[in-house]
Design an enzyme around this catalytic site. Structure first.
Site, short mmCIF file in Angstrom:
data_model
loop_
_atom_site.label_atom_id
_atom_site.label_comp_id
_atom_site.label_asym_id
_atom_site.label_seq_id
_atom_site.Cartn_x
_atom_site.Cartn_y
_atom_site.Cartn_z
CE LYS A 1 -4.16 -1.73 2.08
NZ LYS A 1 -4.06 -3.18 1.96
NE ARG B 1 -4.86 -7.80 -6.09
CZ ARG B 1 -4.19 -7.50 -5.11
NH1 ARG B 1 -4.49 -6.43 -4.46
NH2 ARG B 1 -3.00 -7.87 -4.72
CG ASP C 1 -2.82 -3.72 -1.66
OD1 ASP C 1 -2.95 -4.82 -2.43
OD2 ASP C 1 -2.79 -4.17 -0.50
CB THR D 1 -14.33 -11.42 -7.10
OG1 THR D 1 -15.97 -11.32 -6.81
CG2 THR D 1 -14.42 -12.32 -8.36
CG HIS D 2 -14.09 -13.87 -1.96
ND1 HIS D 2 -14.13 -12.49 -1.54
CD2 HIS D 2 -12.93 -14.42 -1.72
CE1 HIS D 2 -12.84 -12.29 -1.03
NE2 HIS D 2 -12.04 -13.31 -0.90
P1 FDA Z 1 -19.00 -9.62 -2.16
O1 FDA Z 1 -18.29 -9.13 -0.84
O2 FDA Z 1 -20.07 -8.47 -2.83
O3 FDA Z 1 -19.47 -10.87 -2.16
C1 FDA Z 1 -20.08 -11.34 -3.05
C2 FDA Z 1 -20.45 -13.06 -3.04
O4 FDA Z 1 -19.50 -13.84 -3.00
C3 FDA Z 1 -21.29 -13.35 -1.93
O5 FDA Z 1 -22.71 -12.85 -2.19
C4 FDA Z 1 -21.14 -14.58 -1.57
O6 FDA Z 1 -21.84 -15.33 -2.39
C5 FDA Z 1 -19.40 -14.65 -1.91
N1 FDA Z 1 -18.73 -14.50 -0.78
C6 FDA Z 1 -18.08 -13.60 -0.25
N2 FDA Z 1 -17.59 -13.61 0.81
C7 FDA Z 1 -17.95 -14.84 1.28
C8 FDA Z 1 -17.61 -15.71 2.66
N3 FDA Z 1 -16.80 -15.05 3.22
N4 FDA Z 1 -18.04 -17.02 2.35
C9 FDA Z 1 -18.68 -17.30 1.41
N5 FDA Z 1 -18.89 -16.80 0.46
C10 FDA Z 1 -18.57 -15.38 0.31
N6 FDA Z 1 -10.09 -3.71 -2.39
C11 FDA Z 1 -9.47 -2.51 -2.64
O7 FDA Z 1 -10.15 -1.69 -2.50
N7 FDA Z 1 -8.14 -2.57 -3.02
C12 FDA Z 1 -7.37 -3.53 -3.10
O8 FDA Z 1 -6.28 -3.36 -3.36
C13 FDA Z 1 -8.06 -4.73 -2.85
N8 FDA Z 1 -7.06 -5.89 -3.14
C14 FDA Z 1 -7.83 -7.44 -2.87
C15 FDA Z 1 -7.09 -8.30 -3.28
C16 FDA Z 1 -7.89 -9.61 -3.42
C17 FDA Z 1 -7.07 -10.67 -3.58
C18 FDA Z 1 -9.36 -9.77 -3.04
C19 FDA Z 1 -10.04 -10.86 -3.23
C20 FDA Z 1 -9.84 -8.53 -2.73
C21 FDA Z 1 -9.14 -7.17 -2.69
N9 FDA Z 1 -9.90 -5.94 -2.25
C22 FDA Z 1 -9.42 -5.07 -2.50
C23 FDA Z 1 -11.09 -6.25 -1.80
C24 FDA Z 1 -12.61 -6.14 -2.85
O9 FDA Z 1 -12.61 -4.87 -3.13
C25 FDA Z 1 -13.84 -6.58 -2.01
O10 FDA Z 1 -14.12 -5.59 -1.20
C26 FDA Z 1 -13.88 -7.65 -1.46
O11 FDA Z 1 -13.04 -8.69 -2.25
C27 FDA Z 1 -15.30 -8.41 -1.45
O12 FDA Z 1 -15.88 -8.37 -2.60
P2 FDA Z 1 -16.25 -9.65 -3.40
O13 FDA Z 1 -15.89 -9.50 -4.78
O14 FDA Z 1 -15.46 -10.62 -2.96
O15 FDA Z 1 -17.70 -9.91 -3.50
#
Ligand code: FDA
Length: 309
Positions: free
Chosen positions: A98, A185, A135, A227-228
């Site tokens: 960061k 990313r 990041d 993403t998850h």
């Molecule tokens: P979201 O949180 O909207 O979840 C979508 C769906 O995913 C859920 O409805 C569920 O189905 C599934 N899910 C999510 N969490 C789960 C859990 N714990 N268990 C089971 N299912 C789950 N942000 C940023 O601003 N700057 C950055 O540099 C980074 N770097 C970064 C690196 C990496 C490798 C990741 C994965 C994420 C980041 N982030 C980030 C964070 C990112 O912006 C975001 O806040 C989180 O990844 C959560 O978003 P999702 O895309 O996972 O979807």
């Protein structure tokens, strides 16, 4: 609503004191953080790499308030990268950094300071045979982050970028970043942002994510879909197939402790899956962002508060 409230109070010093001193915290922190020391994170990295996953390691910390603190951060990364090299793990693990931990917010000279500090880390990464990803933080830092990135890429072309689908500008940034060799990313974004710069509706963020993923997959770089979200993961796989991409020309990325079964399922299908592994004692901001993302995480946190573990 809850997400914005949590992110809003996360900058309050009194809330921080309350949370960090609560007798919670080890169970909650352990779930998302690989420990406090370099030994801890090397052990976790070895275990993840041994199970077929790639890793990016984040030394926790942000918003550095003094130049000498930024120097400590650089030293910690140099030590970590040295350990990755001597442990034979640098083929599987890189580092995430960061820029505010490297001094970006320290006044007029902040950007230059952060760039020079990041350059030291890139040199150590190159010596170890691995790479650095910058990041992305809140939107007030986006221009500076991308400027530092382009300067670092002159000497360290493998330096990874991060873009956030919730920002309205990000499709344009993806077009600029989709060139040959460029590692990008794509995440949704984790900060509380005003509507003037960011989509606030979940569905709008998801649609933006898909548009950005299309641009990156059609480009010549290495998209890293962070993403998850099961729907976005499936869409990512389809986009890659439609573009005729080989499995090693893009990555999925997830956070340590979140959906580990899915991480292994994708790896078993032949995908490159990289786990973002944070370590260190400055875990507060990171933890609050994880809690804000998902009510289930919050329930887990609340349960730990009362179980006194
Ligand atoms: P979201 O949180 O909207 O979840 C979508 C769906 O995913 C859920 O409805 C569920 O189905 C599934 N899910 C999510 N969490 C789960 C859990 N714990 N268990 C089971 N299912 C789950 N942000 C940023 O601003 N700057 C950055 O540099 C980074 N770097 C970064 C690196 C990496 C490798 C990741 C994965 C994420 C980041 N982030 C980030 C964070 C990112 O912006 C975001 O806040 C989180 O990844 C959560 O978003 P999702 O895309 O996972 O979807």
């Amino acid at each position: 609503m809850l997400r914005r409230a949590l992110l809003g109070v996360s900058r309050s010093r009194s809330v921080k004191n309350l949370v960090t001193r609560a007798p919670v915290t080890s169970a909650v922190v352990d779930r998302f953080v690989a420990g406090e020391t370099t030994d801890n994170v090397i052990a976790v990295t070895r275990q993840l790499a041994g199970s077929g996953l790639l890793v990016t390691i984040d030394q926790l910390g942000e918003d550095t308030t003094a130049p000498e603190d930024a120097v400590h951060v650089v030293s910690a990364y140099q030590e970590l990268l040295g350990r990755l090299k001597t442990s034979g793990l640098s083929g599987s693990a890189e580092v995430s950094v960061k820029l505010t931990a490297l001094g970006l917010a320290l006044g007029a000279e902040g950007q230059q300071l952060a760039r020079e500090n990041a350059r030291q880390i890139c040199l150590a990464a190159r010596d170890a045979g691995t790479t650095v990803t910058l990041d992305m933080e809140d939107h007030t830092t986006t221009d500076a982050n991308l400027q530092v990135l382009s300067e670092l890429r002159v000497d360290f072309p493998g330096t990874g970028a991060v873009v956030q689908a919730y920002l309205r500008r990000t499709e344009t940034d993806c077009r600029d970043l989709a060139g040959a060799g460029s590692r990008v990313r794509l995440c949704k974004g984790a900060y509380a942002e005003p509507e003037s710069v960011a989509y606030r509706d979940r569905q709008d963020v998801n649609l933006s994510y898909v548009r950005c993923a299309k641009i990156l997959m059609a480009g010549e770089g290495v998209p890293m879909l962070a993403t998850h979200d099961p729907r976005l993961i499936e869409i990512g796989r389809t986009l890659a197939r439609n573009q005729g991409r080989s499995l090693d020309s893009f990555e999925f990325q997830m956070l340590y402790g979140i959906r580990p079964t899915e991480q292994h399922r994708l790896a078993n299908l032949g995908h490159s899956v990289r786990v973002y592994v944070p370590y260190g004692d400055d875990w507060y901001g990171y933890l609050i962002r994880r809690l804000a993302e998902r009510p289930a995480n919050l329930t887990f946190f609340a349960r730990s508060l009362v179980s006194k573990k």
